[in-house]
Design an enzyme around this catalytic site. Structure first.
Site, mmCIF file in Angstrom:
data_model
loop_
_atom_site.group_PDB
_atom_site.id
_atom_site.type_symbol
_atom_site.label_atom_id
_atom_site.label_comp_id
_atom_site.label_asym_id
_atom_site.label_seq_id
_atom_site.Cartn_x
_atom_site.Cartn_y
_atom_site.Cartn_z
ATOM 1 N N LYS A 199 7.074 -3.596 -4.047
ATOM 2 C CA LYS A 199 8.447 -3.109 -3.897
ATOM 3 C C LYS A 199 8.894 -3.185 -2.445
ATOM 4 C CE LYS A 199 12.313 -1.352 -5.231
ATOM 5 N NZ LYS A 199 13.237 -2.315 -5.852
ATOM 6 N N HIS B 64 22.507 -34.815 -8.095
ATOM 7 C CA HIS B 64 21.890 -35.467 -6.934
ATOM 8 C C HIS B 64 20.372 -35.372 -6.985
ATOM 9 C CE1 HIS B 64 25.785 -36.234 -5.144
ATOM 10 N NE2 HIS B 64 26.114 -34.998 -5.472
ATOM 11 N N ARG C 93 5.013 0.284 -6.099
ATOM 12 C CA ARG C 93 4.955 -0.532 -4.888
ATOM 13 C C ARG C 93 4.038 -1.742 -5.059
ATOM 14 N NH1 ARG C 93 6.233 2.323 0.178
ATOM 15 N NH2 ARG C 93 4.725 0.981 1.185
ATOM 16 N N LYS D 60 15.761 -13.030 -10.698
ATOM 17 C CA LYS D 60 15.382 -11.969 -11.647
ATOM 18 C C LYS D 60 14.489 -12.563 -12.730
ATOM 19 C CE LYS D 60 16.041 -9.099 -9.836
ATOM 20 N NZ LYS D 60 16.684 -8.979 -8.589
ATOM 21 N N CYS E 64 0.813 -1.210 0.000
ATOM 22 C CA CYS E 64 0.000 0.000 0.000
ATOM 23 C C CYS E 64 0.851 1.268 0.000
ATOM 24 C CB CYS E 64 -0.874 0.026 1.237
ATOM 25 S SG CYS E 64 -1.840 -1.461 1.455
HETATM 26 O O1 M6R Z 1 13.603 -3.645 0.512
HETATM 27 P P1 M6R Z 1 14.320 -4.948 0.747
HETATM 28 O O2 M6R Z 1 15.720 -4.936 0.229
HETATM 29 O O3 M6R Z 1 14.280 -5.370 2.193
HETATM 30 O O4 M6R Z 1 13.510 -6.017 -0.072
HETATM 31 C C1 M6R Z 1 13.830 -7.372 0.011
HETATM 32 C C2 M6R Z 1 13.146 -8.182 -1.078
HETATM 33 O O5 M6R Z 1 11.755 -8.059 -0.970
HETATM 34 C C3 M6R Z 1 13.569 -7.723 -2.474
HETATM 35 O O6 M6R Z 1 14.956 -7.763 -2.634
HETATM 36 C C4 M6R Z 1 12.912 -8.622 -3.546
HETATM 37 O O7 M6R Z 1 13.408 -9.902 -3.463
HETATM 38 C C5 M6R Z 1 13.129 -8.010 -4.933
HETATM 39 N N1 M6R Z 1 11.886 -7.869 -5.616
HETATM 40 C C6 M6R Z 1 13.995 -8.822 -5.812
HETATM 41 O O8 M6R Z 1 14.192 -8.225 -7.051
#
Ligand code: M6R
Length: 606
Positions: A601, A505, A27, A486, A2
């Site tokens: 985000k 394995h 976000r 990614k 949000c």
């Molecule tokens: O804001 P943060 O670095 O704590 O976020 C951690 C993860 O949510 C973030 O790195 C997520 O894995 C990304 N979308 C990866 O690209």
């Protein structure tokens, strides 16, 4: 997740709020809404879906009012729908509220209010807030007191904005959810994220947990939870507004990929200097303390955790200190061994990731020293940790983290060199050599970015695949993990990362004719071993793409050569073609790379 925006001033609030919501689209959300005070009454406009739907469906151009609050909702309690979208009002339509976070005891509060005669129009946890305010306001006839009594009843996390015709300004409060107040000239702004209001101001106040703010166009006042007036420090954000624009690129992600050389320069500036000791003035860590350290924990989520894995290699190899990396959501349940001889490092781009913050609190309560590595000034994690090291990557808007990752890795390697200098665990010449290579990273990344044709061609071949594997050994496995993440998050292709030697394995059973396997080799010491593992899958029909900085001639593989570099630093260069590969595959599939489905985000729920 949000997003929140608020405005009060002399201008029409509506376009400013919409502009802020659009800046927060990254976000992730599924409905949006606005509430304005207009001619002594609250007008609410909200819709399911995109921000543009609010204007499309509501004849918004005619909406007036100089005070307003706005929200993008990422559904937690109740499906994405117009009814569940924010803002929410109390039954008498006297108060309108937007809320980020989760009210954990909302069912209990809902039952209480129902018994008092209130009804609910949505399935959200938020709707209890305006009604509780109303309930207490009836009793005390003083908004600040009613608001504070409401906040005292709430369990969970929140950033809340309230408007009402009863008062001129906007009341705000926060607990474990981000909220910033931007100061303008005869106008003020409120947001959950700095980029939402960065085009209007660079001067910000940060609200602390448990505090209340009252914002009018001329004044910003703060209160503690005893309703005593307090003073919060103003901070100036150096981010440039253009840094939050696409700047001619098709997508934020591509722009941010190309910003990586600059991001690393900013990260290292003044910290890593040749022929001089490293400089991390914010870390008050001395030799006595470091010598006493038995272990380091690095805790983070997603890409930030992958940066931590690279950091582990650097700290172990350069400083000789055992380092454990844990996923933040697991850390608490793994019964970590933490005491005052443990150093805990938490990495978070947003600084708002709920699991990472919870892990940090646990470490602090067990007397460990805590360091937060974050990109966002004043974010929650930076206010919880003992020490903060900013990555200075500039705003990262695309959900898929790219420049934040390389700057996190550069930060932690810089810190490892700094610790090694203090501990004297490394020969001076070795240290200078690795520093030189670290400072040379931007030019090496530029070389990769100057030559993307090969990657664009490979992306065409992989676009219609449904599965892919990424393999490597040592740090190359850490690169594989990040490359694979990614690909899955933006292209929706199922992919797995495996230590190259582990494939036989079990997972090798999944290799069929034409399955793509992406190998990574950046360390000549283990080159032969990884090559053998690639041969094993090749014989079983796999198509091989190899990202390598070692001289390899093999006609059975598509080899993407990248510049040579120390294997500790290699992830920063080797990740670039993998980011581009994921990006171009997602583009070929016509997907929204900046806002992948189901993702947000900043992940502010546990
Ligand atoms: O804001 P943060 O670095 O704590 O976020 C951690 C993860 O949510 C973030 O790195 C997520 O894995 C990304 N979308 C990866 O690209």
């Amino acid at each position: 997740m949000c997003g929140i925006v608020g405005y009060i001033g002399n201008k029409k609030a509506n376009p400013i709020l919409i502009d802020g919501l659009l800046a927060l689209e990254y976000r992730g959300y599924d409905s949006a809404g606005i509430a304005l005070i207009d001619n002594g009454k609250i007008n609410v406009f909200k819709e399911k879906g995109r921000v543009k739907n609010i204007s499309l469906n509501n004849n918004m151009d005619t909406a007036t009012g100089n005070v307003g609050i706005a929200h993008t909702r990422w559904a937690t309690h109740g499906k994405p729908s117009q009814e569940n979208a924010h803002p929410h009002m109390d039954n008498s339509k006297m108060f309108a509220v937007v809320h980020n976070g989760i009210i954990e005891n909302y069912s209990e509060l809902r039952e209480f209010l129902k018994k008092k005669g209130y009804h609910f129009d949505s399935e959200t946890d938020t709707e209890v807030i305006p009604n509780l305010i109303h309930y207490y306001y009836q009793d005390c006839n003083n908004f600040l007191e009613a608001f504070n009594r409401t906040l005292n009843d709430l369990k969970g996390s929140y950033a809340i904005l309230v408007i009402s015709p009863l008062f001129e300004g906007v009341y705000v409060a926060k607990m474990a959810s981000p909220l910033v107040i931007g100061e303008g000239n005869n106008e003020n702004f409120i947001a959950s994220d700095i980029p939402a209001i960065l085009s209007y101001t660079k001067e910000f106040y940060f609200l602390n947990d448990g505090e209340i703010g009252y914002i009018t166009k001329q004044e910003i006042k703060f209160y503690n939870n005893k309703l005593e007036k307090i003073v919060n420090e103003k901070k100036v954000i150096e981010w440039d507004k253009n840094a939050a624009d696409k700047d001619g690129f098709d997508d934020y992600m591509l722009k941010e990929i190309y910003e990586q050389p600059r991001a690393i320069k900013e990260t290292l500036a003044g910290r890593v200097v040749l022929n001089n000791s490293c400089n991390f003035p914010d870390l008050e860590i001395d030799k006595n303390y470091l010598e006493k350290i038995k272990r380091v924990y690095i805790v983070a989520c997603g890409t930030a955790m992958h940066a931590g894995l690279v950091g582990k290699k650097a700290i172990e190899q350069l400083c000789n200190i055992t380092t454990i990396v844990d996923v933040a959501s697991e850390f608490r349940y793994n019964k970590p061994i933490i005491d005052d001889e443990t150093l805990c490092i938490f990495i978070s781009q947003s600084g708002e990731t709920a699991d990472t913050i919870a892990a940090l609190k646990l470490a602090k309560s067990n007397n460990a020293k805590t360091i937060a590595i974050s990109n966002v000034l004043g974010s929650s994690i930076t206010r919880e940790a003992d020490y903060v090291v900013y990555t200075h990557a500039g705003p990262e808007i695309a959900v898929a983290s790219t420049k934040a990752y390389v700057s996190q890795v550069a930060t932690i390697i810089g810190m490892a060199i700094y610790f090694a200098e203090i501990l004297d665990t490394l020969d001076k010449k070795e240290i200078e050599k690795i520093k030189t290579e670290l400072l040379d990273l931007p030019s090496k990344i530029d070389k990769v970015l100057d030559n993307t044709k090969e990657i664009i061609d490979i992306a065409k071949n992989i676009t219609n695949e449904t599965n892919a594997f990424y393999i490597g050994r040592g740090n190359d496995y850490n690169i594989a993990l990040e490359g694979s993440l990614k690909l899955k998050e933006i292209s929706y292709i199922h992919s797995e990362a495996y230590p190259a030697g582990e494939l036989k394995h079990g997972p090798i059973a999944l290799i069929e004719n034409d399955t793509y396997v992406i190998g990574i080799i950046t360390n000549s010491d283990i080159c032969e071993k990884t090559l053998s593992n690639l041969e094993e899958v090749k014989t079983r029909g796999a198509k091989i793409v190899l990202i390598s900085n070692v001289d390899i001639v093999n006609e059975d593989m598509i080899i993407v050569n990248i510049p040579q570099i120390n294997s500790i630093l290699a992830p920063i260069v080797a990740i670039i073609p993998l980011q581009l590969l994921a990006y171009y595959i997602a583009k070929n599939k016509g997907l929204d790379v900046d806002k992948p489905r189901n993702l947000a985000k900043s992940v502010t729920v546990e």
